[in-house]
Every structure is written in C-alpha cells, then in structure tokens.
Design a protein around this motif. Sequence first.
Motif, PDB file in Angstrom:
ATOM      1  N   LYS A  46     -42.171  11.756 -55.060  1.00  0.00           N
ATOM      2  CA  LYS A  46     -42.923  11.941 -53.830  1.00  0.00           C
ATOM      3  C   LYS A  46     -43.524  13.347 -53.806  1.00  0.00           C
ATOM      4  CE  LYS A  46     -40.215   8.642 -51.140  1.00  0.00           C
ATOM      5  NZ  LYS A  46     -39.354   8.422 -49.953  1.00  0.00           N
ATOM      6  N   PRO A  47     -44.812  13.453 -53.558  1.00  0.00           N
ATOM      7  CA  PRO A  47     -45.449  14.767 -53.531  1.00  0.00           C
ATOM      8  C   PRO A  47     -45.281  15.456 -52.183  1.00  0.00           C
ATOM      9  CG  PRO A  47     -47.088  13.082 -53.181  1.00  0.00           C
ATOM     10  CD  PRO A  47     -45.778  12.357 -53.386  1.00  0.00           C
ATOM     11  N   VAL A  48     -45.592  16.738 -52.163  1.00  0.00           N
ATOM     12  CA  VAL A  48     -45.666  17.484 -50.915  1.00  0.00           C
ATOM     13  C   VAL A  48     -46.980  17.119 -50.220  1.00  0.00           C
ATOM     14  CG1 VAL A  48     -45.859  19.779 -49.889  1.00  0.00           C
ATOM     15  CG2 VAL A  48     -44.241  19.378 -51.754  1.00  0.00           C
ATOM     16  N   ILE A  49     -46.900  16.674 -48.980  1.00  0.00           N
ATOM     17  CA  ILE A  49     -48.088  16.215 -48.248  1.00  0.00           C
ATOM     18  C   ILE A  49     -48.192  16.941 -46.916  1.00  0.00           C
ATOM     19  CG2 ILE A  49     -49.204  14.240 -47.131  1.00  0.00           C
ATOM     20  CD1 ILE A  49     -47.746  12.472 -49.175  1.00  0.00           C
ATOM     21  N   ARG A  50     -49.376  17.466 -46.654  1.00  0.00           N
ATOM     22  CA  ARG A  50     -49.670  18.053 -45.347  1.00  0.00           C
ATOM     23  C   ARG A  50     -50.958  17.422 -44.834  1.00  0.00           C
ATOM     24  NH1 ARG A  50     -47.533  22.153 -48.468  1.00  0.00           N
ATOM     25  NH2 ARG A  50     -45.680  23.171 -47.569  1.00  0.00           N
ATOM     26  N   GLY A 107     -64.821  11.249 -55.016  1.00  0.00           N
ATOM     27  CA  GLY A 107     -65.272  12.415 -54.280  1.00  0.00           C
ATOM     28  C   GLY A 107     -65.383  13.587 -55.224  1.00  0.00           C
ATOM     29  N   GLU A 108     -65.639  14.758 -54.707  1.00  0.00           N
ATOM     30  CA  GLU A 108     -65.769  15.935 -55.565  1.00  0.00           C
ATOM     31  C   GLU A 108     -64.427  16.232 -56.227  1.00  0.00           C
ATOM     32  OE1 GLU A 108     -67.169  20.632 -55.380  1.00  0.00           O
ATOM     33  OE2 GLU A 108     -67.228  19.384 -53.582  1.00  0.00           O
ATOM     34  N   GLY A 109     -64.398  16.176 -57.561  1.00  0.00           N
ATOM     35  CA  GLY A 109     -63.171  16.413 -58.311  1.00  0.00           C
ATOM     36  C   GLY A 109     -62.247  15.221 -58.385  1.00  0.00           C
ATOM     37  N   LEU A 110     -62.631  14.102 -57.779  1.00  0.00           N
ATOM     38  CA  LEU A 110     -61.732  12.954 -57.649  1.00  0.00           C
ATOM     39  C   LEU A 110     -62.395  11.670 -58.110  1.00  0.00           C
ATOM     40  CD1 LEU A 110     -59.093  11.648 -56.354  1.00  0.00           C
ATOM     41  CD2 LEU A 110     -60.483  11.365 -54.285  1.00  0.00           C
ATOM     42  N   GLU A 111     -61.662  10.897 -58.919  1.00  0.00           N
ATOM     43  CA  GLU A 111     -61.996   9.506 -59.192  1.00  0.00           C
ATOM     44  C   GLU A 111     -60.946   8.653 -58.505  1.00  0.00           C
ATOM     45  OE1 GLU A 111     -64.676   8.516 -60.495  1.00  0.00           O
ATOM     46  OE2 GLU A 111     -65.378  10.088 -61.858  1.00  0.00           O
ATOM     47  N   GLY A 112     -61.360   7.661 -57.733  1.00  0.00           N
ATOM     48  CA  GLY A 112     -60.381   6.889 -56.993  1.00  0.00           C
ATOM     49  C   GLY A 112     -60.841   5.497 -56.648  1.00  0.00           C
ATOM     50  N   ILE A 113     -59.884   4.699 -56.204  1.00  0.00           N
ATOM     51  CA  ILE A 113     -60.110   3.342 -55.720  1.00  0.00           C
ATOM     52  C   ILE A 113     -59.316   3.178 -54.432  1.00  0.00           C
ATOM     53  CG2 ILE A 113     -59.946   0.867 -56.218  1.00  0.00           C
ATOM     54  CD1 ILE A 113     -59.798   1.508 -59.161  1.00  0.00           C
ATOM     55  N   LYS A 173     -56.645  -5.887 -44.857  1.00  0.00           N
ATOM     56  CA  LYS A 173     -56.747  -5.895 -43.396  1.00  0.00           C
ATOM     57  C   LYS A 173     -55.405  -5.645 -42.709  1.00  0.00           C
ATOM     58  CE  LYS A 173     -61.117  -6.712 -43.746  1.00  0.00           C
ATOM     59  NZ  LYS A 173     -62.089  -5.608 -43.592  1.00  0.00           N
ATOM     60  N   GLU A 174     -54.333  -5.501 -43.490  1.00  0.00           N
ATOM     61  CA  GLU A 174     -53.036  -5.103 -42.933  1.00  0.00           C
ATOM     62  C   GLU A 174     -52.575  -3.768 -43.526  1.00  0.00           C
ATOM     63  OE1 GLU A 174     -50.154  -8.156 -43.429  1.00  0.00           O
ATOM     64  OE2 GLU A 174     -51.284  -9.643 -42.255  1.00  0.00           O
ATOM     65  N   CYS A 175     -52.894  -3.562 -44.790  1.00  0.00           N
ATOM     66  CA  CYS A 175     -52.486  -2.342 -45.484  1.00  0.00           C
ATOM     67  C   CYS A 175     -53.676  -1.763 -46.241  1.00  0.00           C
ATOM     68  CB  CYS A 175     -51.345  -2.641 -46.461  1.00  0.00           C
ATOM     69  SG  CYS A 175     -50.853  -1.222 -47.491  1.00  0.00           S
ATOM     70  N   GLN A 176     -53.766  -0.451 -46.252  1.00  0.00           N
ATOM     71  CA  GLN A 176     -54.774   0.261 -47.049  1.00  0.00           C
ATOM     72  C   GLN A 176     -54.055   1.086 -48.109  1.00  0.00           C
ATOM     73  OE1 GLN A 176     -58.324   2.171 -45.210  1.00  0.00           O
ATOM     74  NE2 GLN A 176     -57.378   4.077 -45.893  1.00  0.00           N
ATOM     75  N   LEU A 177     -54.521   0.999 -49.350  1.00  0.00           N
ATOM     76  CA  LEU A 177     -53.878   1.669 -50.489  1.00  0.00           C
ATOM     77  C   LEU A 177     -54.936   2.386 -51.311  1.00  0.00           C
ATOM     78  CD1 LEU A 177     -51.495   2.065 -52.571  1.00  0.00           C
ATOM     79  CD2 LEU A 177     -52.166  -0.155 -53.527  1.00  0.00           C
ATOM     80  N   SER A 178     -54.700   3.651 -51.612  1.00  0.00           N
ATOM     81  CA  SER A 178     -55.622   4.423 -52.449  1.00  0.00           C
ATOM     82  C   SER A 178     -54.919   4.927 -53.705  1.00  0.00           C
ATOM     83  CB  SER A 178     -56.185   5.631 -51.684  1.00  0.00           C
ATOM     84  OG  SER A 178     -57.040   5.225 -50.648  1.00  0.00           O
ATOM     85  N   LEU A 179     -55.677   5.000 -54.786  1.00  0.00           N
ATOM     86  CA  LEU A 179     -55.244   5.553 -56.069  1.00  0.00           C
ATOM     87  C   LEU A 179     -56.250   6.612 -56.476  1.00  0.00           C
ATOM     88  CD1 LEU A 179     -53.920   5.582 -58.968  1.00  0.00           C
ATOM     89  CD2 LEU A 179     -55.420   3.631 -59.495  1.00  0.00           C
ATOM     90  N   GLY A 180     -55.776   7.786 -56.895  1.00  0.00           N
ATOM     91  CA  GLY A 180     -56.695   8.839 -57.293  1.00  0.00           C
ATOM     92  C   GLY A 180     -56.228   9.608 -58.514  1.00  0.00           C
ATOM     93  N   THR A 181     -57.192  10.174 -59.243  1.00  0.00           N
ATOM     94  CA  THR A 181     -56.922  11.054 -60.374  1.00  0.00           C
ATOM     95  C   THR A 181     -58.082  12.039 -60.485  1.00  0.00           C
ATOM     96  OG1 THR A 181     -56.265  11.106 -62.723  1.00  0.00           O
ATOM     97  CG2 THR A 181     -58.072   9.625 -62.131  1.00  0.00           C
ATOM     98  N   GLN A 182     -57.922  13.067 -61.289  1.00  0.00           N
ATOM     99  CA  GLN A 182     -58.989  14.058 -61.437  1.00  0.00           C
ATOM    100  C   GLN A 182     -60.189  13.461 -62.155  1.00  0.00           C
ATOM    101  OE1 GLN A 182     -56.681  17.168 -63.437  1.00  0.00           O
ATOM    102  NE2 GLN A 182     -56.769  18.419 -61.586  1.00  0.00           N
ATOM    103  N   VAL A 227     -54.609  11.333 -51.864  1.00  0.00           N
ATOM    104  CA  VAL A 227     -54.650  11.210 -53.327  1.00  0.00           C
ATOM    105  C   VAL A 227     -55.501  12.294 -53.988  1.00  0.00           C
ATOM    106  CG1 VAL A 227     -54.216   8.735 -53.202  1.00  0.00           C
ATOM    107  CG2 VAL A 227     -56.578   9.556 -53.381  1.00  0.00           C
ATOM    108  N   ASP A 228     -56.218  13.067 -53.201  1.00  0.00           N
ATOM    109  CA  ASP A 228     -57.016  14.164 -53.737  1.00  0.00           C
ATOM    110  C   ASP A 228     -56.158  15.422 -53.776  1.00  0.00           C
ATOM    111  OD1 ASP A 228     -59.041  15.752 -54.674  1.00  0.00           O
ATOM    112  OD2 ASP A 228     -60.127  15.851 -52.771  1.00  0.00           O
ATOM    113  N   MET A 229     -55.259  15.499 -54.763  1.00  0.00           N
ATOM    114  CA  MET A 229     -54.367  16.660 -54.887  1.00  0.00           C
ATOM    115  C   MET A 229     -54.168  16.999 -56.354  1.00  0.00           C
ATOM    116  SD  MET A 229     -50.426  15.401 -54.274  1.00  0.00           S
ATOM    117  CE  MET A 229     -50.645  14.937 -52.571  1.00  0.00           C
ATOM    118  N   ASP A 230     -53.654  18.207 -56.606  1.00  0.00           N
ATOM    119  CA  ASP A 230     -53.399  18.597 -57.992  1.00  0.00           C
ATOM    120  C   ASP A 230     -51.937  18.336 -58.352  1.00  0.00           C
ATOM    121  OD1 ASP A 230     -51.802  20.768 -57.128  1.00  0.00           O
ATOM    122  OD2 ASP A 230     -53.522  22.125 -57.103  1.00  0.00           O
TER     123      ASP A 230
END
Length: 232
Positions: free
Chosen positions: A73-77, A124-130, A135-144, A218-221
């Motif tokens: 689990k990452p640190v999330i703010r 997005g800038e610096g991010l490749e994602g899906i 309609k009940e849950c939203q899930l994102s995946l990201g990488t640099q 998901v846009d994190m280092d």
Amino acid sequence: MMKVFKAENPIKNVSNAASYVDTPLGKITFDMIINQVFLSTITTKDCFFELINGGKLLSYEHRDFIAELVICKPVIRLPEHMNIDGAFGAVWRVKSILDNLSCEFHTVLNPKQSIDIEGGVDSGEGLEGITWNNKECQLSLGTQDGVTLVHRSKINDMMPNYFDAEDEISQHNIVKYLKNGVIVPIPKMMKDELCQIHFVIAWTKYKDEEDCSTWFVVDMDSKKILVNEGLY
C-alpha cells in the motif's frame, strides 16, 4: 534474503506470495517477459517475504537475472473532495547478470466473469493509464510514460539508456496498451545494470465520469510506494 531491494526494517520469510492484487473488478496480475519468455514460466530460485506494514516482496533468481517485485500500500494524500476505497503499488526491480537482456513488464486486469466493465486510456503528463468502471466501481491503473522513462535513463535513475526514441512522439509510444492492461518494454540491459518499473492501482465506488480520484492516486512515483515499507 533480498538481492536488489534493501530494507530499513526486519522482514519475514513466508512460504509463498501471489503476484497479483484482488480488486472489486477482478485480479490485477503482474508479470514480465524476459528474453521473450514469461517469468512465470521460467524455473527460478524463489523467495517470498512479508514486509513490516503488510506488503510482500517476491524474489526470483536466475543465472541470467535477478528480479524482485514489491506489492504494498502506498502513501496517499488526497484533496478533501476526493476519496478512494483501496490502492496498491507494485515495484519491479531487475538486475541483469549478462549483456543484452530484454524485458517487458506486463500488468493486466483479469475481469470477473460475472460483471461487464467499460474502460479506456486515461493518460496525463508523465502518466500512462487506464480507467475501468461497471457503474458500481471505478478502477484505475497507472505507470510512468515513455518521456519519463527516457529522462530517467539519461540521469541513470535505475533505467538503462538504450531507448531508440529521441523525439517526444516516439517516446510517448514506448508504453504499449493491451485490451485490459499495459506493457512497458525495456529493449536492452547490460551486465550489472538495474531497471525499475512501477505500477499503481486504485479503486472507489463509481460516482460519475467526472470523478478523478483514482486517476489522481495512480499518478505517483515509486518512492511513495516503497517508503511505507521502509524499502529503498
């Protein structure tokens, strides 16, 4: 013991650990192709560890490479108006034992058979994602993105400098999209070089198409993934 990660805190050997994360929409699996062969099909010396805050580390040792995967689990703010229900980061670190090692990092959603999902590219800038939803849950995946990977290669930030992508257009084409995931290819590693690639997943209850909470997460280092477990 671990070969390419280091830990500030004690870690514990365990008998096994899975290279996937369960989400409300299905399993997110993490695998690699090493010299055209999936890591999951290669005979390796495997070790598994439990980390101090509940994460896990999978270590694979072979005569040609050492590969380690941290899932935790990452640190999330988050801003006050955003909310998520769950998030995990996965960090691969690979050391080549010989010249001209190629590897592709594969991360894929295996949807539950009982649900229908919609989704698409959400970069997005610096991010490749899906981002997917049912309609009940939203899930994102990201990488640099490729631009960031090339920048890291030029400053020797755990990234070999062998990308044949000098202009920004070709750099944006480095990371490839699958139907339900992404591939990050590293064309060549030389002996004793290190390569690090990370992925982040986050999910929340579906609100509407304007909610960008999971995309924001998901846009994190990689440091924000590893710090919670005292790894470096």
